[in-house]
Design an enzyme around this catalytic site. Sequence first.
Site, PDB file in Angstrom:
ATOM      1  N   ARG A 163     -44.982 -52.245   0.222  1.00 46.21           N
ATOM      2  CA  ARG A 163     -44.602 -51.713   1.074  1.00 46.21           C
ATOM      3  C   ARG A 163     -43.087 -51.779   0.450  1.00 46.21           C
ATOM      4  O   ARG A 163     -42.233 -51.823   2.116  1.00 46.21           O
ATOM      5  CB  ARG A 163     -44.339 -52.864   1.991  1.00 46.21           C
ATOM      6  CG  ARG A 163     -46.117 -52.945   2.932  1.00 46.21           C
ATOM      7  CD  ARG A 163     -46.166 -51.935   4.012  1.00 46.21           C
ATOM      8  NE  ARG A 163     -47.392 -51.778   4.903  1.00 46.21           N
ATOM      9  CZ  ARG A 163     -48.733 -52.102   4.634  1.00 46.21           C
ATOM     10  NH1 ARG A 163     -48.618 -51.919   3.127  1.00 46.21           N
ATOM     11  NH2 ARG A 163     -48.844 -52.165   5.020  1.00 46.21           N
ATOM     12  N   SER A 233     -47.860 -53.657  12.284  1.00 43.80           N
ATOM     13  CA  SER A 233     -47.426 -54.287  11.918  1.00 43.80           C
ATOM     14  C   SER A 233     -45.499 -54.613  11.748  1.00 43.80           C
ATOM     15  O   SER A 233     -45.357 -54.280  11.143  1.00 43.80           O
ATOM     16  CB  SER A 233     -47.685 -54.879   9.888  1.00 43.80           C
ATOM     17  OG  SER A 233     -49.430 -54.525   9.605  1.00 43.80           O
ATOM     18  N   GLU A 329     -41.498 -56.199   8.748  1.00 45.56           N
ATOM     19  CA  GLU A 329     -41.857 -55.008   7.595  1.00 45.56           C
ATOM     20  C   GLU A 329     -40.997 -53.646   8.663  1.00 45.56           C
ATOM     21  O   GLU A 329     -40.729 -52.815   7.604  1.00 45.56           O
ATOM     22  CB  GLU A 329     -44.071 -54.449   7.963  1.00 45.56           C
ATOM     23  CG  GLU A 329     -43.393 -53.627   7.003  1.00 45.56           C
ATOM     24  CD  GLU A 329     -45.027 -52.915   6.841  1.00 45.56           C
ATOM     25  OE1 GLU A 329     -45.772 -53.023   8.367  1.00 45.56           O
ATOM     26  OE2 GLU A 329     -45.115 -52.393   6.718  1.00 45.56           O
TER      27      GLU A 329
HETATM   28  N1  EPU Z   1     -56.430 -62.989  10.519  1.00 47.12           N
HETATM   29  C1  EPU Z   1     -56.513 -63.592  11.401  1.00 47.12           C
HETATM   30  N2  EPU Z   1     -56.404 -63.095  12.772  1.00 47.12           N
HETATM   31  C2  EPU Z   1     -55.966 -62.243  13.662  1.00 47.12           C
HETATM   32  C3  EPU Z   1     -56.692 -61.196  12.689  1.00 47.12           C
HETATM   33  C4  EPU Z   1     -56.084 -61.472  11.025  1.00 47.12           C
HETATM   34  O1  EPU Z   1     -56.617 -65.370  11.500  1.00 47.12           O
HETATM   35  O2  EPU Z   1     -56.347 -61.805  14.994  1.00 47.12           O
HETATM   36  C5  EPU Z   1     -56.211 -63.000   9.343  1.00 47.12           C
HETATM   37  C6  EPU Z   1     -58.086 -62.565   9.217  1.00 47.12           C
HETATM   38  O3  EPU Z   1     -57.695 -63.899   7.741  1.00 47.12           O
HETATM   39  C7  EPU Z   1     -57.822 -61.677   8.244  1.00 47.12           C
HETATM   40  C8  EPU Z   1     -56.329 -61.521   7.570  1.00 47.12           C
HETATM   41  O4  EPU Z   1     -55.687 -62.160   8.327  1.00 47.12           O
HETATM   42  O5  EPU Z   1     -58.385 -61.547   6.763  1.00 47.12           O
HETATM   43  C9  EPU Z   1     -55.476 -59.968   7.250  1.00 47.12           C
HETATM   44  O6  EPU Z   1     -56.000 -59.824   8.369  1.00 47.12           O
HETATM   45  P1  EPU Z   1     -55.696 -57.662   8.895  1.00 47.12           P
HETATM   46  O7  EPU Z   1     -57.506 -57.368   7.808  1.00 47.12           O
HETATM   47  O8  EPU Z   1     -55.982 -57.320   9.753  1.00 47.12           O
HETATM   48  O9  EPU Z   1     -54.889 -57.277   7.477  1.00 47.12           O
HETATM   49  P2  EPU Z   1     -53.884 -57.624   7.586  1.00 47.12           P
HETATM   50  O10 EPU Z   1     -52.850 -58.546   6.316  1.00 47.12           O
HETATM   51  O11 EPU Z   1     -52.808 -58.322   9.172  1.00 47.12           O
HETATM   52  C10 EPU Z   1     -52.582 -56.106   6.367  1.00 47.12           C
HETATM   53  C11 EPU Z   1     -51.189 -54.297   7.066  1.00 47.12           C
HETATM   54  C12 EPU Z   1     -52.249 -53.200   7.840  1.00 47.12           C
HETATM   55  C13 EPU Z   1     -53.602 -53.130   7.407  1.00 47.12           C
HETATM   56  C14 EPU Z   1     -54.730 -54.042   7.320  1.00 47.12           C
HETATM   57  C15 EPU Z   1     -55.929 -53.481   6.235  1.00 47.12           C
HETATM   58  C16 EPU Z   1     -49.678 -55.749   6.117  1.00 47.12           C
HETATM   59  C17 EPU Z   1     -47.924 -55.961   6.895  1.00 47.12           C
HETATM   60  N3  EPU Z   1     -50.643 -55.268   7.025  1.00 47.12           N
HETATM   61  O12 EPU Z   1     -52.830 -56.090   7.425  1.00 47.12           O
HETATM   62  O13 EPU Z   1     -50.722 -52.172   7.441  1.00 47.12           O
HETATM   63  O14 EPU Z   1     -54.038 -52.003   8.021  1.00 47.12           O
HETATM   64  O15 EPU Z   1     -54.002 -55.165   5.831  1.00 47.12           O
HETATM   65  O16 EPU Z   1     -55.596 -53.224   5.549  1.00 47.12           O
HETATM   66  O17 EPU Z   1     -49.784 -55.772   5.014  1.00 47.12           O
HETATM   67  C18 EPU Z   1     -49.058 -51.778   8.490  1.00 47.12           C
HETATM   68  O18 EPU Z   1     -48.081 -52.238   8.008  1.00 47.12           O
HETATM   69  O19 EPU Z   1     -48.817 -51.382  10.112  1.00 47.12           O
HETATM   70  C19 EPU Z   1     -50.842 -52.208   9.098  1.00 47.12           C
HETATM   71  C20 EPU Z   1     -51.591 -51.992  10.802  1.00 47.12           C
END
Ligand code: EPU
Length: 334
Positions: A163, A233, A329
């Site tokens: 990012r 995010s 972010e």
């Molecule tokens: N998780 C929880 N509770 C929840 C949701 C998630 O504990 O309610 C934990 C789980 O362990 C899950 C992990 O968080 O495996 C990761 O969750 P998720 O796959 O939804 O991804 P994220 O790390 O929260 C990032 C990006 C998203 C992108 C997703 C998928 C960032 C800041 N965000 O989110 O990007 O869509 O991965 O690749 O890196 C954005 O940048 O606006 C965005 C939505």
Amino acid sequence: MIQENVDITSRHTFGIATQAQAWADYNSVDELRQIILEAKERNLPIMPIGEGSNLLFVKKYEGLLLHSAITTLNTTPVDNNEILVHAGSGWIWDDFVAHCVAQGWYGIENLSYIPGTVGASAVQNVGAYGVEACDVIESVSLLATDTLKECTIKASECNYGYRTSLFKSEWRGMYIVTGVTFRLSLTPRYTLDYGNLRQVVGDTPTLQGVRDAVIEIRRKKLPEPSVLGSAGSFFVNPVIGREHYQKLLEKYPEMPHYEVNDEQVKVPAAWLIDHLGWKGKSLGGAMVYEQQPLVIVNTGNAKPGHVVQLAQDIAFSVFENFGIIITPEVNYVY
Ligand code: EPU
């Protein structure tokens, strides 16, 4: 070309009521030049804006917002396997992804349904489901804001990271992105190892099938900006030292992580926030989204202060409990 005192409530995805002193859409680099010249004469600060999907306007923006409407598209075949696709910065990102998928160009299907524009993708290095824009960006076309000269910078010179890019740090304010060249594949090349993507895609992946699967996952987890305002995010996932992580594991053995390098790991901020019970908590019109606690939503009448305070409270509790600093972010615009 410059509009004065513009209500920009619907021009950023948080949908928080706010205004800008001035706004200009431009259809070409020449128009952009003229607009910047006029802004210089009037001593108006300038700031580029795409779909406003990563911004929190803390108050009225006292300056000129520059919005690209450049939606050109040119292609140059490289060989039988690859094609260079040059897209104007004003393309809505997901329209561009849909176009590439329809043409049979592989590489950005995992980035389906991300709000924003092509121009912003090169600044922010958008990423999802194991793919980042920088994996496929070849070069970025720019207009320098001081000399008003055009130039092209190779992706390898933009210091892309999670990012981040030089456009967000040392080069902030120096250039306006006018177009981005992507190197896409003409032959199947899938990235399906993130989360449950492979499972949702099924046994026989197709380009359209991967796009559909990503859209299905995103729709379940992330709010539709037209229905519930947000900036995606709100925080970036923190990168912490391996020792710190090992210590936390003793207390929280179920804590997930992504490998970064020998010394560091990345921890999902969503897990930290979820673990502390923030889901569904609200402050004024700002609320932690139930399905994905990394997202702060505007339930209808959020004031910027509600979002800022809620984000601060979340960050403070994460620090207090885990000793981890999480940073937004989202860009705060003053
Ligand atoms: N998780 C929880 N509770 C929840 C949701 C998630 O504990 O309610 C934990 C789980 O362990 C899950 C992990 O968080 O495996 C990761 O969750 P998720 O796959 O939804 O991804 P994220 O790390 O929260 C990032 C990006 C998203 C992108 C997703 C998928 C960032 C800041 N965000 O989110 O990007 O869509 O991965 O690749 O890196 C954005 O940048 O606006 C965005 C939505």
